[in-house]
Design a protein around this motif. Structure first.
Motif, short mmCIF file in Angstrom:
data_model
loop_
_atom_site.label_atom_id
_atom_site.label_comp_id
_atom_site.label_asym_id
_atom_site.label_seq_id
_atom_site.Cartn_x
_atom_site.Cartn_y
_atom_site.Cartn_z
N PRO A 1 0.81 -1.21 0.00
CA PRO A 1 0.00 0.00 0.00
C PRO A 1 0.85 1.27 0.00
N ALA A 2 0.36 2.29 -0.68
CA ALA A 2 0.88 3.65 -0.55
C ALA A 2 -0.29 4.51 -0.10
N LEU B 1 -6.51 6.76 12.45
CA LEU B 1 -5.37 6.05 11.88
C LEU B 1 -5.54 4.54 11.97
N GLU B 2 -6.24 4.06 12.98
CA GLU B 2 -6.49 2.63 13.08
C GLU B 2 -7.30 2.14 11.89
N ALA B 3 -8.29 2.94 11.49
CA ALA B 3 -9.12 2.55 10.34
C ALA B 3 -8.29 2.56 9.05
N ARG C 1 -6.16 -0.46 8.91
CA ARG C 1 -6.89 -1.68 8.53
C ARG C 1 -6.99 -1.80 7.01
N PHE C 2 -7.19 -0.68 6.31
CA PHE C 2 -7.14 -0.71 4.84
C PHE C 2 -5.79 -1.25 4.36
N ILE D 1 1.31 -0.20 10.39
CA ILE D 1 1.28 -1.00 9.17
C ILE D 1 2.07 -2.29 9.40
N LYS D 2 1.48 -3.41 9.02
CA LYS D 2 2.13 -4.71 9.19
C LYS D 2 2.93 -5.03 7.92
N ALA D 3 4.16 -4.55 7.91
CA ALA D 3 5.06 -4.78 6.77
C ALA D 3 6.49 -4.76 7.26
N GLY D 4 7.34 -5.46 6.56
CA GLY D 4 8.74 -5.51 6.96
C GLY D 4 9.48 -4.22 6.74
N THR D 5 9.05 -3.43 5.75
CA THR D 5 9.69 -2.14 5.47
C THR D 5 8.60 -1.10 5.23
#
Length: 498
Positions: free
Chosen positions: A275-276, A416-418, A421-422, A449-453
């Motif tokens: 996502p961006a 920001l939580e919402a 979730r997107f 954000i659940k991402a490694g980077t």
């Protein structure tokens, strides 16, 4: 689109391609034991560039045997850390000496613009070898203050994990080679490298630099072949201690199953659906240019490509229009043309895959703002495409396309939580970017954000010192940085009663 003009190669690249390519095993250039070869295409024209050996299990066996011999009885293991550093640095210097040649071969083989390869791919590989050249002299254990009764000398050592199988992808062939080979050499491992069958040429040219640099025979072996034969044999080989793989999540799961035989170590850098997120206060000129580059760079054939673009409702129309204008301005053509900034997809298979996603986007009700079509009848060209009115139920939003197609969605929630979730509504977790001038929002979103980077006001960032990798189904482990050295070393604990 008119017929593709193919510019002339430079003299050095021509000289390399004039030779009949062979595999590098135990310091010798050899054909496959079967004698079979397969063609390598120019994706801009569909012309066959050359044929390379079709290595299989027998070739992998002899390469692994050579790597094991080089590890356990050759001079490699007896080199001092300083001497190993010098050899790795020399590889970087040799790549730097041949920047134009490698850029041209990479462009011809993969289709990417030669300007990108000359600016990014080859210098990035040079930087990786130079950075990793410092690590042999920094790999150290610790002395441990233990509390057991008596007098003890307890300490740890870091030792090479052993023989490493490395399977690299076709989107950044030289870059991914550097990401894997450089740290493995720094750790003192020996290597069997299998380049992607679509793009084996820069790996074979690199093998010549390995010899020129003075790397001992058998330390780096290069086997060309198909994934289902040579790649599978390497993943399941009982005398390989670790497999490092970059590619699709589907193949990554097969690698894990194959590695279970001898419980070899596995590191995986897999797919993404990144996502961006553009907030209403973002610098829109920067955000539009940055998010367009984040999806159209390398024709979208990037694991971190920002294929899901979220724009706040108040700026949604401006972002869609801006990214669409950027898409319409790319210059499409043969990668060897130095004025081109958008080349073909890598293969017929990839062309058909992306075309299928474009068809499904229309049938599912997405609005094609710009692009959406294949280009011409020769070469694997697809228009850079912007899709609006997309939603989570569409294939183009859920699945990794690996092409120049961006799905734009709006959000109007300041919670920001919402918003997170997107962003997190995907099975992948490789990369993301946040576009805002509010430092609080930027850093809170980076945490959520659940991402490694996660990048702030940029995308597709990379540096040899910056650990790279994913979470969820985007992989295991990290490339680059000090963290990658954990993948290529074993920690040994020693205790001596005094």
């Amino acid at each position: 689109m008119n017929a593709i003009h193919k510019p002339e190669l430079g003299a050095a690249a021509k000289l390399f391609l004039a030779k009949a390519p062979k595999m590098l095993i135990d310091g010798k250039w050899v054909d496959a034991i079967s004698g079979e070869t397969f063609p390598v295409e120019d994706p801009s024209t569909e012309e066959v560039i050359t044929h390379v050996p079709a290595g299989n299990k027998l070739d992998v066996d002899r390469a692994v045997e050579a790597a094991r011999r080089a590890l356990e009885s050759g001079p490699w293991g007896r080199l001092s850390p300083g001497d190993r550093s010098k050899l790795i640095w020399r590889l970087g210097d040799l790549l730097e000496k041949h920047v134009d040649e490698f850029a041209e071969i990479e462009s011809l083989d993969n289709g990417k613009p030669v300007a990108n390869a000359r600016r990014d791919d080859v210098p990035g590989a040079v930087s990786m070898f130079h950075y990793m050249a410092g690590w042999p002299q920094r790999l150290s254990g610790e002395t441990l203050p233990v509390s057991s009764p008596g007098d003890w000398h307890a300490y740890t050592l870091r030792e090479p994990v052993g023989v490493v199988g490395q399977i690299i992808p076709w989107n950044f062939p030289l870059g991914m080679l550097a990401w894997k080979v450089a740290p493995a050499l720094a750790a003192g491992c020996t290597i069997v490298l299998k380049p992607a069958e679509q793009t084996p040429l820069t790996a074979l040219r690199f093998g010549e630099l390995v010899q020129e640099a003075g790397i001992p025979d058998g330390v780096v072996n290069i086997v060309t072949g198909y994934g289902e034969t040579a790649g599978a044999a390497l993943a399941e080989h009982p005398d390989v201690n670790k497999v490092a793989f970059t590619g699709s999540t589907e193949v990554g799961k097969r690698i894990v199953r194959a590695a279970a035989g001898n419980l070899k170590r596995v590191s995986l850098e897999l797919g993404g659906k990144s996502p961006a997120i553009v907030f209403p206060d973002a610098n829109l000129d920067l955000a539009i240019a940055g998010t367009a580059n984040a999806i159209f760079y390398n024709q979208g054939q990037t694991c971190t490509a920002a294929s899901r673009l979220f724009a706040h409702r108040s700026i949604y129309d401006q972002v869609v229009e801006g990214v669409s204008v950027a898409a319409s301005k790319v210059k499409i053509g043969h990668g060897l043309d130095p004025t081109v900034n958008f080349g073909p997809l890598v293969s017929r298979e990839q062309h058909q895959r992306v075309s299928g996603f474009l068809d499904s986007s229309r049938s599912e009700g997405a609005e094609v703002v710009t692009g959406g079509n294949v280009i011409g009848t020769r070469g694997y060209f697809v228009e850079p495409t912007v899709l609006a009115q997309t939603n989570r139920d569409m294939r183009v939003v859920r699945e990794e396309i690996f092409g120049p197609v961006v799905c734009v969605q709006s959000f109007d929630d300041d919670d920001l939580e919402a918003v997170a979730r997107f962003a997190n509504d995907t099975e992948y977790g490789l990369s993301a970017s946040v576009w805002t001038q509010d430092l609080r929002v930027a850093h809170l979103m980076a945490r959520k954000i659940k991402a490694g980077t996660v990048c702030i006001n940029t995308h597709n960032y990379a540096d040899p010192a910056w650990p790279f990798g994913g979470s969820k189904q985007s992989g295991w482990g990290r490339e680059m940085g000090k963290e990658v050295m954990e993948s290529y070393t074993e920690l040994k604990s020693i205790a001596a009663r005094l």
